[in-house]
Motif scaffolding. Sequence first.
Motif, PDB file in Angstrom:
ATOM      1  N   LEU A  12       0.997  -1.299   0.255  1.00 16.21           N
ATOM      2  CA  LEU A  12       0.075  -0.044   0.157  1.00 16.21           C
ATOM      3  C   LEU A  12       0.834   1.316   0.091  1.00 16.21           C
ATOM      4  N   ALA A  13       0.466   2.167  -0.910  1.00 14.39           N
ATOM      5  CA  ALA A  13       1.287   3.555  -1.016  1.00 14.39           C
ATOM      6  C   ALA A  13       1.128   4.280   0.132  1.00 14.39           C
ATOM      7  N   PRO A  14       2.053   5.113   0.511  1.00  8.91           N
ATOM      8  CA  PRO A  14       1.753   6.292   1.450  1.00  8.91           C
ATOM      9  C   PRO A  14       0.728   7.302   0.826  1.00  8.91           C
ATOM     10  N   MET A  15      -0.055   7.525   1.532  1.00  9.62           N
ATOM     11  CA  MET A  15      -1.162   8.607   0.928  1.00  9.62           C
ATOM     12  C   MET A  15      -1.624   9.614   1.792  1.00  9.62           C
ATOM     13  N   VAL A  67       7.303   3.628   8.152  1.00  6.48           N
ATOM     14  CA  VAL A  67       6.999   5.092   8.546  1.00  6.48           C
ATOM     15  C   VAL A  67       7.570   5.813   7.467  1.00  6.48           C
ATOM     16  N   GLN A  68       6.997   6.924   7.096  1.00 10.37           N
ATOM     17  CA  GLN A  68       7.632   7.649   5.942  1.00 10.37           C
ATOM     18  C   GLN A  68       8.117   9.017   6.506  1.00 10.37           C
ATOM     19  N   ILE A  69       9.149   9.386   6.448  1.00 10.84           N
ATOM     20  CA  ILE A  69       9.572  10.954   6.774  1.00 10.84           C
ATOM     21  C   ILE A  69       9.934  11.860   5.843  1.00 10.84           C
ATOM     22  N   ILE A  93      12.305   7.246   3.426  1.00 11.27           N
ATOM     23  CA  ILE A  93      12.467   8.876   3.157  1.00 11.27           C
ATOM     24  C   ILE A  93      11.803   9.258   2.004  1.00 11.27           C
ATOM     25  N   ASN A  94      10.996  10.300   2.373  1.00 11.62           N
ATOM     26  CA  ASN A  94      10.180  10.743   0.996  1.00 11.62           C
ATOM     27  C   ASN A  94      11.055  11.686  -0.150  1.00 11.62           C
ATOM     28  N   CYS A  95      11.238  11.089  -1.163  1.00 10.84           N
ATOM     29  CA  CYS A  95      12.024  11.874  -2.225  1.00 10.84           C
ATOM     30  C   CYS A  95      11.162  12.342  -3.332  1.00 10.84           C
ATOM     31  N   VAL A 164       9.947   3.348  -6.627  1.00 10.71           N
ATOM     32  CA  VAL A 164      10.242   4.471  -7.771  1.00 10.71           C
ATOM     33  C   VAL A 164       8.558   4.725  -8.358  1.00 10.71           C
ATOM     34  N   HIS A 165       8.269   5.887  -8.235  1.00 12.11           N
ATOM     35  CA  HIS A 165       6.825   6.477  -9.032  1.00 12.11           C
ATOM     36  C   HIS A 165       7.330   6.923 -10.185  1.00 12.11           C
ATOM     37  N   GLY A 166       6.804   6.161 -11.230  1.00 17.33           N
ATOM     38  CA  GLY A 166       7.324   6.633 -12.672  1.00 17.33           C
ATOM     39  C   GLY A 166       6.885   7.742 -13.197  1.00 17.33           C
ATOM     40  N   GLY A 172       3.529  15.852 -11.799  1.00 13.91           N
ATOM     41  CA  GLY A 172       2.538  15.610 -10.916  1.00 13.91           C
ATOM     42  C   GLY A 172       2.268  14.376 -10.909  1.00 13.91           C
ATOM     43  N   TYR A 173       0.750  14.577 -11.109  1.00 14.57           N
ATOM     44  CA  TYR A 173      -0.024  13.146 -11.410  1.00 14.57           C
ATOM     45  C   TYR A 173      -0.538  13.043 -12.790  1.00 14.57           C
ATOM     46  N   SER A 174       0.087  14.187 -13.638  1.00  7.22           N
ATOM     47  CA  SER A 174      -0.557  14.115 -15.130  1.00  7.22           C
ATOM     48  C   SER A 174       0.263  13.059 -15.878  1.00  7.22           C
ATOM     49  N   GLY A 197       2.955   3.374  -9.724  1.00 10.77           N
ATOM     50  CA  GLY A 197       2.078   4.197 -10.770  1.00 10.77           C
ATOM     51  C   GLY A 197       1.322   3.580 -11.604  1.00 10.77           C
ATOM     52  N   ASP A 198       0.161   4.090 -11.520  1.00 11.13           N
ATOM     53  CA  ASP A 198      -0.897   3.684 -12.263  1.00 11.13           C
ATOM     54  C   ASP A 198      -1.125   2.267 -12.527  1.00 11.13           C
ATOM     55  N   ILE A 199      -1.107   1.479 -11.463  1.00 14.44           N
ATOM     56  CA  ILE A 199      -1.730   0.031 -11.318  1.00 14.44           C
ATOM     57  C   ILE A 199      -3.108   0.300 -10.810  1.00 14.44           C
ATOM     58  N   GLY A 220      -1.384   3.018  -4.999  1.00 13.54           N
ATOM     59  CA  GLY A 220      -2.166   4.049  -4.194  1.00 13.54           C
ATOM     60  C   GLY A 220      -3.554   4.375  -4.352  1.00 13.54           C
ATOM     61  N   ARG A 221      -3.750   5.149  -5.570  1.00 17.76           N
ATOM     62  CA  ARG A 221      -5.156   5.815  -5.945  1.00 17.76           C
ATOM     63  C   ARG A 221      -6.016   4.760  -6.113  1.00 17.76           C
ATOM     64  N   ALA A 222      -5.616   3.506  -6.710  1.00 14.27           N
ATOM     65  CA  ALA A 222      -6.624   2.488  -7.043  1.00 14.27           C
ATOM     66  C   ALA A 222      -7.151   1.968  -5.708  1.00 14.27           C
ATOM     67  N   ALA A 223      -6.563   1.871  -4.389  1.00 13.25           N
ATOM     68  CA  ALA A 223      -6.752   1.378  -3.415  1.00 13.25           C
ATOM     69  C   ALA A 223      -7.740   2.274  -2.652  1.00 13.25           C
ATOM     70  N   MET A 224      -7.818   3.453  -3.087  1.00 14.67           N
ATOM     71  CA  MET A 224      -8.493   4.435  -2.256  1.00 14.67           C
ATOM     72  C   MET A 224     -10.042   4.108  -2.127  1.00 14.67           C
ATOM     73  N   ASN A 225     -10.578   3.572  -3.068  1.00 14.80           N
ATOM     74  CA  ASN A 225     -12.170   3.144  -2.966  1.00 14.80           C
ATOM     75  C   ASN A 225     -12.207   1.597  -3.143  1.00 14.80           C
TER      76      ASN A 225
HETATM   77  C1  LIG Z   1      -4.046  11.909  -1.842  1.00 11.27           C
HETATM   78  C2  LIG Z   1      -2.591  11.370  -2.096  1.00 11.27           C
HETATM   79  C3  LIG Z   1      -1.648  11.462  -1.075  1.00 11.27           C
HETATM   80  C4  LIG Z   1      -0.308  11.185  -1.250  1.00 11.27           C
HETATM   81  N1  LIG Z   1       0.692  11.101  -0.128  1.00 11.27           N
HETATM   82  C5  LIG Z   1       2.001  10.809  -0.366  1.00 11.27           C
HETATM   83  C6  LIG Z   1       2.703  10.770   0.736  1.00 11.27           C
HETATM   84  O1  LIG Z   1       2.425  11.255   1.920  1.00 11.27           O
HETATM   85  N2  LIG Z   1       3.886  10.185   0.600  1.00 11.27           N
HETATM   86  C7  LIG Z   1       4.522   9.929  -0.444  1.00 11.27           C
HETATM   87  O2  LIG Z   1       5.613   9.205  -0.746  1.00 11.27           O
HETATM   88  N3  LIG Z   1       3.618   9.812  -1.641  1.00 11.27           N
HETATM   89  C8  LIG Z   1       2.378  10.247  -1.652  1.00 11.27           C
HETATM   90  N4  LIG Z   1       1.383  10.109  -2.300  1.00 11.27           N
HETATM   91  C9  LIG Z   1       2.055   9.587  -3.895  1.00 11.27           C
HETATM   92  C10 LIG Z   1       1.396   8.051  -4.105  1.00 11.27           C
HETATM   93  O3  LIG Z   1       2.321   7.423  -2.973  1.00 11.27           O
HETATM   94  C11 LIG Z   1       1.892   7.420  -5.281  1.00 11.27           C
HETATM   95  O4  LIG Z   1       3.198   7.470  -5.566  1.00 11.27           O
HETATM   96  C12 LIG Z   1       1.158   7.935  -6.485  1.00 11.27           C
HETATM   97  O5  LIG Z   1      -0.231   8.157  -6.184  1.00 11.27           O
HETATM   98  C13 LIG Z   1       1.263   6.958  -7.568  1.00 11.27           C
HETATM   99  O6  LIG Z   1       0.688   5.761  -7.414  1.00 11.27           O
HETATM  100  P1  LIG Z   1      -0.811   5.381  -8.079  1.00 11.27           P
HETATM  101  O7  LIG Z   1      -0.769   5.646  -9.579  1.00 11.27           O
HETATM  102  O8  LIG Z   1      -0.879   3.700  -7.640  1.00 11.27           O
HETATM  103  O9  LIG Z   1      -1.848   6.261  -7.278  1.00 11.27           O
HETATM  104  C14 LIG Z   1      -0.004  10.435  -2.395  1.00 11.27           C
HETATM  105  C15 LIG Z   1      -0.740  10.360  -3.418  1.00 11.27           C
HETATM  106  C16 LIG Z   1      -2.042  10.787  -3.344  1.00 11.27           C
HETATM  107  C17 LIG Z   1      -3.158  10.513  -4.514  1.00 11.27           C
END
Ligand SMILES: Cc1cc2nc3c(=O)[nH]c(=O)nc-3n(C[C@H](O)[C@H](O)[C@H](O)COP(=O)(O)O)c2cc1C
Length: 311
Positions: A12-15, A67-69, A93-95, A164-166, A172-174, A197-199, A220-225
Amino acid sequence: MKFPKLKGKAVLAPMAGVTDVAFRALAVKYGASLTYTEFISSTALVRGSEKTLGIIKKDKSENPCAVQIFGGDLKDMADAAKILEKKFDIIDINCGCPAVKVIKIGAGSILMKEPKKLAKILSTLTKEVKIPITIKIRAGVYGKKNAVEVAQAAEKAGASAITVHGRTLGQGYSGKADWDIIKKVKKAVGIPVIGNGDITSPEIAKQRLEESGVDYIMIGRAAMNNPYIFKQINDFLKKGSYTKKDSMEQFREYAVLAKKHKLDFQLIKEHAIRFTKGMPRGARTRDKISKCKSFEEVNSVIKSSALCPYQ
Ligand SMILES: Cc1cc2nc3c(=O)[nH]c(=O)nc-3n(C[C@H](O)[C@H](O)[C@H](O)COP(=O)(O)O)c2cc1C
């Protein structure tokens, strides 16, 4: 320190604002093999911020949990790491964060512009604590996709794994996540690589794992709902088929966990709104939910919306 061998391929991605302790526990219940807290400021933690202490609540089922810092002060990052190693299995570590307030202090995605600074953070933290230190990066900063160079510098400095988020910071997210760069990172380092990214489906998860050769995938986003996606992916990888679960049922399970962890009602409400996304008459239901003042009200909106199979 060696990155643990995970029981499943999908993590699960950090969100921020989404992956609270109850949501993470639900993802684990459905088969996420690793969870991450949303990012926290190491300086805020060291100063004892109540909000930050709330974010780092952990459920017993989260094993392992990262834990992400983020931070701009190396001493605070080291002190935070020492506090966090008592409770968590991994420190990430968030980069990748593009937020101005994060970049301004020399943290988040700006670290990809400064691999030497990132290496210094990693070598300091890996000396201070006995748990794995990992990083989560993007494909690159703006036009420049330097993920391979950053990953190699990080491995040399002691990172135990790299996500790696591609997408680049500029994206951004575009656009689309670039899985070729993720594949290149996997080839360039010896430590585990988590592709992100985009799974959005079990089919895509399988394809990405096979094509890129990454050790794990992050959702990430696909798990939100649909946090149930972790079970769907695990089933699909094992037997080639999977079932669906009604999203209101998933929300109900989330709400039980959120109540157990005494989470803020506002958080529960935001999740309720997310879980109705993509459902028939979802917009009307979301509007009603946004006006609710208690969990009971949310529940009754969901029941009366005819979206709910358990009325
Ligand atoms: C609402 C939201 C909050 C996010 N918060 C973080 C965060 O705290 N730390 C981080 O590394 N990435 C964060 N991200 C990025 C996601 O971890 C992930 O890299 C990104 O959404 C791409 O994956 P996906 O296409 O599966 O959504 C966030 C993304 C979203 C949509």
